[in-house]
Design a protein around this motif. Sequence first.
Motif, PDB file in Angstrom:
ATOM      1  N   ALA A   1      77.603  17.062  31.809  1.00  0.00           N
ATOM      2  CA  ALA A   1      78.860  16.795  31.095  1.00  0.00           C
ATOM      3  C   ALA A   1      78.912  15.401  30.507  1.00  0.00           C
ATOM      4  N   ASP A   2      78.112  14.480  31.057  1.00  0.00           N
ATOM      5  CA  ASP A   2      78.125  13.088  30.603  1.00  0.00           C
ATOM      6  C   ASP A   2      76.889  12.728  29.792  1.00  0.00           C
ATOM      7  N   TRP A   3      76.067  13.708  29.483  1.00  0.00           N
ATOM      8  CA  TRP A   3      74.778  13.431  28.853  1.00  0.00           C
ATOM      9  C   TRP A   3      74.928  12.696  27.519  1.00  0.00           C
ATOM     10  N   ALA A   4      75.891  13.095  26.715  1.00  0.00           N
ATOM     11  CA  ALA A   4      76.075  12.442  25.416  1.00  0.00           C
ATOM     12  C   ALA A   4      76.412  10.960  25.575  1.00  0.00           C
ATOM     13  N   ILE A   5      77.048  10.596  26.685  1.00  0.00           N
ATOM     14  CA  ILE A   5      77.418   9.203  26.924  1.00  0.00           C
ATOM     15  C   ILE A   5      76.206   8.379  27.306  1.00  0.00           C
ATOM     16  N   VAL A   6      75.358   8.923  28.186  1.00  0.00           N
ATOM     17  CA  VAL A   6      74.257   8.141  28.741  1.00  0.00           C
ATOM     18  C   VAL A   6      72.939   8.336  27.998  1.00  0.00           C
ATOM     19  N   GLN A   7      72.852   9.342  27.161  1.00  0.00           N
ATOM     20  CA  GLN A   7      71.577   9.654  26.507  1.00  0.00           C
ATOM     21  C   GLN A   7      70.957   8.474  25.759  1.00  0.00           C
TER      22      GLN A   7
ATOM     23  N   PRO B   1      76.070  21.190  37.121  1.00  0.00           N
ATOM     24  CA  PRO B   1      75.089  21.146  36.024  1.00  0.00           C
ATOM     25  C   PRO B   1      74.591  19.724  35.777  1.00  0.00           C
ATOM     26  N   MET B   2      73.275  19.600  35.678  1.00  0.00           N
ATOM     27  CA  MET B   2      72.609  18.335  35.403  1.00  0.00           C
ATOM     28  C   MET B   2      71.750  18.498  34.151  1.00  0.00           C
ATOM     29  N   ARG B   3      71.421  17.368  33.529  1.00  0.00           N
ATOM     30  CA  ARG B   3      70.490  17.389  32.400  1.00  0.00           C
ATOM     31  C   ARG B   3      69.414  16.335  32.639  1.00  0.00           C
TER      32      ARG B   3
ATOM     33  N   LEU C   1      67.596  14.180  44.099  1.00  0.00           N
ATOM     34  CA  LEU C   1      68.340  13.040  43.586  1.00  0.00           C
ATOM     35  C   LEU C   1      69.682  13.450  43.016  1.00  0.00           C
ATOM     36  N   GLY C   2      69.746  14.675  42.475  1.00  0.00           N
ATOM     37  CA  GLY C   2      70.964  15.120  41.822  1.00  0.00           C
ATOM     38  C   GLY C   2      71.999  15.701  42.756  1.00  0.00           C
ATOM     39  N   ALA C   3      71.750  15.644  44.053  1.00  0.00           N
ATOM     40  CA  ALA C   3      72.613  16.330  45.000  1.00  0.00           C
ATOM     41  C   ALA C   3      73.831  15.538  45.413  1.00  0.00           C
ATOM     42  N   ARG C   4      74.524  14.942  44.460  1.00  0.00           N
ATOM     43  CA  ARG C   4      75.836  14.350  44.759  1.00  0.00           C
ATOM     44  C   ARG C   4      76.874  15.458  44.840  1.00  0.00           C
ATOM     45  N   SER C   5      77.952  15.178  45.491  1.00  0.00           N
ATOM     46  CA  SER C   5      79.025  16.166  45.560  1.00  0.00           C
ATOM     47  C   SER C   5      79.657  16.349  44.200  1.00  0.00           C
ATOM     48  N   ALA C   6      80.203  17.521  43.960  1.00  0.00           N
ATOM     49  CA  ALA C   6      80.853  17.800  42.693  1.00  0.00           C
ATOM     50  C   ALA C   6      82.046  16.878  42.509  1.00  0.00           C
ATOM     51  N   ARG C   7      82.261  16.491  41.231  1.00  0.00           N
ATOM     52  CA  ARG C   7      83.375  15.562  40.961  1.00  0.00           C
ATOM     53  C   ARG C   7      84.686  16.307  40.851  1.00  0.00           C
TER      54      ARG C   7
ATOM     55  N   THR D   1      76.610   2.121  39.776  1.00  0.00           N
ATOM     56  CA  THR D   1      77.761   1.522  39.101  1.00  0.00           C
ATOM     57  C   THR D   1      78.607   2.484  38.287  1.00  0.00           C
ATOM     58  N   SER D   2      78.067   3.619  37.893  1.00  0.00           N
ATOM     59  CA  SER D   2      78.818   4.497  36.993  1.00  0.00           C
ATOM     60  C   SER D   2      79.093   5.841  37.648  1.00  0.00           C
ATOM     61  N   PRO D   3      79.999   6.648  37.077  1.00  0.00           N
ATOM     62  CA  PRO D   3      80.293   7.974  37.628  1.00  0.00           C
ATOM     63  C   PRO D   3      79.398   9.065  37.055  1.00  0.00           C
ATOM     64  N   TYR D   4      78.354   8.686  36.303  1.00  0.00           N
ATOM     65  CA  TYR D   4      77.566   9.668  35.563  1.00  0.00           C
ATOM     66  C   TYR D   4      76.393  10.242  36.351  1.00  0.00           C
ATOM     67  N   ASN D   5      76.159   9.728  37.559  1.00  0.00           N
ATOM     68  CA  ASN D   5      75.059  10.196  38.407  1.00  0.00           C
ATOM     69  C   ASN D   5      73.712  10.079  37.686  1.00  0.00           C
ATOM     70  N   ARG D   6      73.491   8.925  37.042  1.00  0.00           N
ATOM     71  CA  ARG D   6      72.198   8.686  36.394  1.00  0.00           C
ATOM     72  C   ARG D   6      71.128   8.471  37.471  1.00  0.00           C
ATOM     73  N   GLN D   7      69.943   8.983  37.220  1.00  0.00           N
ATOM     74  CA  GLN D   7      68.823   8.767  38.126  1.00  0.00           C
ATOM     75  C   GLN D   7      67.549   8.618  37.319  1.00  0.00           C
ATOM     76  N   MET D   8      66.602   7.947  37.915  1.00  0.00           N
ATOM     77  CA  MET D   8      65.318   7.722  37.245  1.00  0.00           C
ATOM     78  C   MET D   8      64.219   7.765  38.289  1.00  0.00           C
ATOM     79  N   ASP D   9      63.101   8.381  37.963  1.00  0.00           N
ATOM     80  CA  ASP D   9      61.940   8.313  38.839  1.00  0.00           C
ATOM     81  C   ASP D   9      60.682   8.149  38.012  1.00  0.00           C
ATOM     82  N   VAL D  10      59.729   7.408  38.562  1.00  0.00           N
ATOM     83  CA  VAL D  10      58.470   7.093  37.897  1.00  0.00           C
ATOM     84  C   VAL D  10      57.335   7.394  38.857  1.00  0.00           C
ATOM     85  N   HIS D  11      56.326   8.126  38.362  1.00  0.00           N
ATOM     86  CA  HIS D  11      55.166   8.481  39.162  1.00  0.00           C
ATOM     87  C   HIS D  11      53.911   8.153  38.356  1.00  0.00           C
ATOM     88  N   VAL D  12      52.967   7.460  38.976  1.00  0.00           N
ATOM     89  CA  VAL D  12      51.704   7.139  38.312  1.00  0.00           C
ATOM     90  C   VAL D  12      50.556   7.512  39.246  1.00  0.00           C
ATOM     91  N   PHE D  13      49.517   8.085  38.673  1.00  0.00           N
ATOM     92  CA  PHE D  13      48.419   8.655  39.447  1.00  0.00           C
ATOM     93  C   PHE D  13      47.070   8.252  38.868  1.00  0.00           C
TER      94      PHE D  13
END
Length: 250
Positions: A169-175, A145-147, A244-250, A84-96
């Motif tokens: 660049a959008d980290w402060a918005i989504v943090q 650049p990703m964070r 996951l972060g491999a979207r094209s540059a904006r 939904t957003s242009p910020y390229n947010r991603q999340m992954d969860v791993h349990v072992f």
Amino acid sequence: MRIPIVLLLLAGLAGASGTLRAQSSFTDPDFGLEVSVPEGLQEVTPAHRALIMNVSEEAARNVPRDEAVDGELFSHHYFWVDGTSPYNRQMDVHVFDGPPPYRNSEELIEAYGKTGMTVEITEAVKPPIGGFRLEGSFKNQAGVPMRKTVVYVPDRNKFAMVSLQAYAADWAIVQPELMQAIQSIRLKREAPPAGAPTNSAAGRDGRAVRAPSSASVAEPIDWLSLPITGSLVLAALLLAHMLLGARSAR
């Protein structure tokens, strides 16, 4: 008294906007894991998960515990991407299942450093989460650049890794919403054997430490010595942020 960075961020957002946005709740009952998912993130399809993990769809399937084969490494893996957003947010969860592989924060930092991530922030995360958080930056496969922030939650004979990332660049918005998800992490703990000493998931020096277990003298997991699933799991865990972060540059 040192106040964790995540709490300061949440308090700052609450003061600015009065409330945080509601997030959906995700639960893995086989591991007793709960975590909230930021609004607008969508779980990837089984085919996409297999692509990220570089395995077949069947191998990437999160098999229920009652279907697991005795003696095999049991783990679950989940990925969400921004729908939904242009910020390229991603999340992954791993349990072992198994003894937590990192004995201290240095080992965790080193593991992520080898993937090209520069770790800039580290902190112990106290109970009820109980673990260690790191945050840093990297460039995705398109050179953008990703964070990313990662939380490692060890227990006696299982552990969880929760990661969230977005464009730097959008980290402060989504943090704030990413930190809200982090603060929701709950991993059901295994009760210690009778008479066993108690220990927290973070040492006094702020370093994450492996929780005690009946095999507490054993060395950390040698991922490359595990069955093929184990080595592929490690690749997915540490390198998913690149894929996951491999979207094209904006």
